[in-house]
Design a protein around this motif. Structure first.
Motif, PDB file in Angstrom:
ATOM      1  N   MET A   1       0.833  -1.208   0.000  1.00 42.46           N
ATOM      2  CA  MET A   1       0.000   0.000   0.000  1.00 42.46           C
ATOM      3  C   MET A   1       0.863   1.251   0.000  1.00 42.46           C
ATOM      4  O   MET A   1       1.928   1.286   0.604  1.00 42.46           O
ATOM      5  CB  MET A   1      -0.908   0.014   1.240  1.00 42.46           C
ATOM      6  CG  MET A   1      -2.003  -1.043   1.228  1.00 42.46           C
ATOM      7  SD  MET A   1      -3.032  -0.947   2.706  1.00 42.46           S
ATOM      8  CE  MET A   1      -3.747   0.678   2.492  1.00 42.46           C
ATOM      9  N   ALA A   2       0.382   2.272  -0.698  1.00 43.79           N
ATOM     10  CA  ALA A   2       1.108   3.539  -0.730  1.00 43.79           C
ATOM     11  C   ALA A   2       1.034   4.217   0.628  1.00 43.79           C
ATOM     12  O   ALA A   2       0.116   3.994   1.413  1.00 43.79           O
ATOM     13  CB  ALA A   2       0.515   4.452  -1.803  1.00 43.79           C
ATOM     14  N   GLY A   3       2.024   5.055   0.889  1.00 43.99           N
ATOM     15  CA  GLY A   3       2.018   5.831   2.118  1.00 43.99           C
ATOM     16  C   GLY A   3       1.125   7.054   1.978  1.00 43.99           C
ATOM     17  O   GLY A   3       0.299   7.142   1.073  1.00 43.99           O
ATOM     18  N   LYS A   4       1.331   8.001   2.854  1.00 44.26           N
ATOM     19  CA  LYS A   4       0.438   9.147   2.940  1.00 44.26           C
ATOM     20  C   LYS A   4       1.258  10.401   3.212  1.00 44.26           C
ATOM     21  O   LYS A   4       2.309  10.346   3.867  1.00 44.26           O
ATOM     22  CB  LYS A   4      -0.555   8.906   4.086  1.00 44.26           C
ATOM     23  CG  LYS A   4      -1.711   9.860   4.196  1.00 44.26           C
ATOM     24  CD  LYS A   4      -2.676   9.321   5.260  1.00 44.26           C
ATOM     25  CE  LYS A   4      -3.877  10.203   5.445  1.00 44.26           C
ATOM     26  NZ  LYS A   4      -4.816   9.639   6.464  1.00 44.26           N
ATOM     27  N   LEU A   5       0.787  11.540   2.698  1.00 44.11           N
ATOM     28  CA  LEU A   5       1.436  12.813   2.976  1.00 44.11           C
ATOM     29  C   LEU A   5       0.649  13.555   4.051  1.00 44.11           C
ATOM     30  O   LEU A   5      -0.564  13.755   3.922  1.00 44.11           O
ATOM     31  CB  LEU A   5       1.499  13.681   1.717  1.00 44.11           C
ATOM     32  CG  LEU A   5       2.084  15.091   1.923  1.00 44.11           C
ATOM     33  CD1 LEU A   5       3.550  15.033   2.331  1.00 44.11           C
ATOM     34  CD2 LEU A   5       1.908  15.941   0.658  1.00 44.11           C
ATOM     35  N   LYS A  76       6.037   4.596   2.286  1.00 45.36           N
ATOM     36  CA  LYS A  76       6.457   5.471   3.377  1.00 45.36           C
ATOM     37  C   LYS A  76       5.418   6.556   3.662  1.00 45.36           C
ATOM     38  O   LYS A  76       4.818   7.102   2.741  1.00 45.36           O
ATOM     39  CB  LYS A  76       7.797   6.137   3.050  1.00 45.36           C
ATOM     40  CG  LYS A  76       9.004   5.234   3.198  1.00 45.36           C
ATOM     41  CD  LYS A  76      10.288   6.036   3.067  1.00 45.36           C
ATOM     42  CE  LYS A  76      11.510   5.162   3.304  1.00 45.36           C
ATOM     43  NZ  LYS A  76      12.776   5.942   3.208  1.00 45.36           N
ATOM     44  N   ASP A  77       5.237   6.863   4.935  1.00 43.16           N
ATOM     45  CA  ASP A  77       4.442   8.015   5.344  1.00 43.16           C
ATOM     46  C   ASP A  77       5.393   9.191   5.542  1.00 43.16           C
ATOM     47  O   ASP A  77       6.421   9.061   6.221  1.00 43.16           O
ATOM     48  CB  ASP A  77       3.699   7.737   6.652  1.00 43.16           C
ATOM     49  CG  ASP A  77       2.552   6.759   6.477  1.00 43.16           C
ATOM     50  OD1 ASP A  77       1.937   6.773   5.389  1.00 43.16           O
ATOM     51  OD2 ASP A  77       2.274   5.992   7.413  1.00 43.16           O
ATOM     52  N   ILE A  78       5.042  10.329   4.955  1.00 41.67           N
ATOM     53  CA  ILE A  78       5.911  11.504   5.015  1.00 41.67           C
ATOM     54  C   ILE A  78       5.131  12.702   5.531  1.00 41.67           C
ATOM     55  O   ILE A  78       3.983  12.941   5.123  1.00 41.67           O
ATOM     56  CB  ILE A  78       6.512  11.823   3.625  1.00 41.67           C
ATOM     57  CG1 ILE A  78       7.424  10.666   3.175  1.00 41.67           C
ATOM     58  CG2 ILE A  78       7.270  13.142   3.637  1.00 41.67           C
ATOM     59  CD1 ILE A  78       8.048  10.872   1.802  1.00 41.67           C
ATOM     60  N   ALA A  79       5.760  13.444   6.427  1.00 39.25           N
ATOM     61  CA  ALA A  79       5.177  14.694   6.925  1.00 39.25           C
ATOM     62  C   ALA A  79       5.912  15.855   6.274  1.00 39.25           C
ATOM     63  O   ALA A  79       7.127  15.789   6.059  1.00 39.25           O
ATOM     64  CB  ALA A  79       5.300  14.777   8.440  1.00 39.25           C
ATOM     65  N   LEU A  80       5.186  16.898   5.961  1.00 43.12           N
ATOM     66  CA  LEU A  80       5.798  18.104   5.410  1.00 43.12           C
ATOM     67  C   LEU A  80       5.600  19.250   6.387  1.00 43.12           C
ATOM     68  O   LEU A  80       4.489  19.488   6.862  1.00 43.12           O
ATOM     69  CB  LEU A  80       5.162  18.463   4.064  1.00 43.12           C
ATOM     70  CG  LEU A  80       5.762  19.696   3.362  1.00 43.12           C
ATOM     71  CD1 LEU A  80       7.197  19.418   2.933  1.00 43.12           C
ATOM     72  CD2 LEU A  80       4.920  20.096   2.164  1.00 43.12           C
ATOM     73  N   ILE A  81       6.689  19.951   6.716  1.00 38.66           N
ATOM     74  CA  ILE A  81       6.597  21.122   7.585  1.00 38.66           C
ATOM     75  C   ILE A  81       7.297  22.294   6.902  1.00 38.66           C
ATOM     76  O   ILE A  81       8.209  22.114   6.095  1.00 38.66           O
ATOM     77  CB  ILE A  81       7.219  20.885   8.975  1.00 38.66           C
ATOM     78  CG1 ILE A  81       8.689  20.475   8.862  1.00 38.66           C
ATOM     79  CG2 ILE A  81       6.427  19.831   9.745  1.00 38.66           C
ATOM     80  CD1 ILE A  81       9.392  20.309  10.207  1.00 38.66           C
ATOM     81  N   THR A  82       6.847  23.482   7.224  1.00 35.99           N
ATOM     82  CA  THR A  82       7.471  24.697   6.722  1.00 35.99           C
ATOM     83  C   THR A  82       8.217  25.363   7.873  1.00 35.99           C
ATOM     84  O   THR A  82       8.164  24.885   9.008  1.00 35.99           O
ATOM     85  CB  THR A  82       6.387  25.634   6.142  1.00 35.99           C
ATOM     86  OG1 THR A  82       7.024  26.788   5.603  1.00 35.99           O
ATOM     87  CG2 THR A  82       5.390  26.046   7.200  1.00 35.99           C
ATOM     88  N   ASP A  83       8.924  26.444   7.577  1.00 32.22           N
ATOM     89  CA  ASP A  83       9.667  27.127   8.652  1.00 32.22           C
ATOM     90  C   ASP A  83       8.736  27.589   9.760  1.00 32.22           C
ATOM     91  O   ASP A  83       9.095  27.560  10.934  1.00 32.22           O
ATOM     92  CB  ASP A  83      10.427  28.327   8.085  1.00 32.22           C
ATOM     93  CG  ASP A  83      11.696  27.897   7.349  1.00 32.22           C
ATOM     94  OD1 ASP A  83      12.081  26.735   7.472  1.00 32.22           O
ATOM     95  OD2 ASP A  83      12.283  28.750   6.660  1.00 32.22           O
ATOM     96  N   ALA A  84       7.543  28.034   9.370  1.00 31.00           N
ATOM     97  CA  ALA A  84       6.560  28.488  10.355  1.00 31.00           C
ATOM     98  C   ALA A  84       5.199  28.521   9.691  1.00 31.00           C
ATOM     99  O   ALA A  84       5.061  29.009   8.572  1.00 31.00           O
ATOM    100  CB  ALA A  84       6.919  29.877  10.873  1.00 31.00           C
ATOM    101  N   GLY A  85       4.205  27.965  10.362  1.00 29.37           N
ATOM    102  CA  GLY A  85       2.850  28.017   9.833  1.00 29.37           C
ATOM    103  C   GLY A  85       2.433  26.757   9.096  1.00 29.37           C
ATOM    104  O   GLY A  85       2.961  25.675   9.336  1.00 29.37           O
TER     105      GLY A  85
END
Length: 279
Positions: A1-5, A76-85
């Motif tokens: 199964m594919a992961g998730k963003l 793979k499950d991947i999280a995306l974060i920005t510098d702020a917000g």
């Protein structure tokens, strides 16, 4: 199964603004994509998050997005974060989201802080309808086009600006918008947070005397609808009826519809427009 963003909102200043869900997710995913790993490591260390990070930013967003999508397709499950917000708001996250949808990878967003919404809610300006412009373009022609589009904008406008460009931007806004009501939000959620209502002209004078410091969000009142309608009426009055009808026909409307729109603009009946055209 594919992961998730997972699009994970991070604090815009005060670390207490992160959610329990974001902290848990950042600990559970296989990889974190960060706009600036040097900045984000401070956040991860504060919450004892050991998940590996990889760099995802404006200058590698296309190729890196492809690589991250491939990893998610492999599970793979991947999280995306920005510098702020919130990722995707005035940052390269939108490209990764777009590629995920094209590849059939599931995307979810974990809500949290966003400087534009934080500023709007405390601005004292109208909040029902608003337009977010983020940072104005650096290219002169593109910036001029954006400002021209904002001239008759009736919605509340939200713009980000850095301290070294603030005075120049305020002068450009005054030239196009005039002296509008303005709320300046500085260093939101941080120790030296400052929010005050003023006007564009007063703000220019203020920051000539006081050096701007910190990150700014400008919340600007839209043009009053009544003022916009009055300007339109004056513009129509400068045209002949035929010029007015031709204006709408040149936009692709048939003659009947163009006459109806002209009559509406001028506050008269279609019969009146027809009679004047005959004359």
């Amino acid at each position: 199964m594919a992961g998730k963003l997972y699009l994970c909102a991070t604090p815009i200043g005060n670390l207490e603004d992160i959610t329990y869900r974001v902290v848990r997710t950042l600990k559970e995913v296989d990889l974190i994509g960060a706009e600036d790993t040097r900045n984000s490591i401070k956040l991860l260390n504060h919450f004892d998050i050991k998940t590996p990070m990889t760099s995802y930013h404006e200058f590698n967003k296309y190729d890196k997005a492809k690589a991250l999508v491939e990893e998610m397709l492999q599970g793979k499950d991947i999280a995306l974060i920005t510098d702020a917000g919130t990722p995707g708001i005035s940052d390269p996250g939108e490209e990764l989201v777009r590629q995920c949808f094209e590849a059939g990878v599931e995307v979810t967003s974990l809500p949290g802080a966003a400087a534009c919404i934080t500023a709007l809610t405390m601005s004292g300006q109208k909040t029902r309808r608003f337009v977010f412009e983020a940072f104005l373009p650096k290219d002169k022609k593109e910036k001029a086009r954006v400002l021209e589009n904002l001239e008759n904008e009736t919605r509340t406008m939200i713009i980000y600006e850095a301290p070294h460009r603030l005075t120049k931007t305020l002068k450009e806004l005054e030239k196009v918008l005039g002296d509008r009501s303005l709320t300046i939000c500085r260093e939101l959620t941080k120790k030296f947070e400052e929010v005050f209502q003023t006007t564009i002209k007063e703000a220019i004078t203020y920051y000539y005397e006081k050096e701007p410091k910190g990150e700014f969000v400008l919340v600007i009142a839209g043009k009053p609808q009544e003022e916009l309608e009055e300007e339109k009426r004056k513009r129509w009055q400068e045209m002949t009826v035929k010029e007015h009808v031709d204006y709408y026909m040149n936009q692709g409307n048939d003659k009947k519809e163009s006459m109806r729109l002209t009559a509406k603009d001028r506050g008269v009946s279609k019969r009146d427009i027809y009679n004047q055209l005959i004359k």
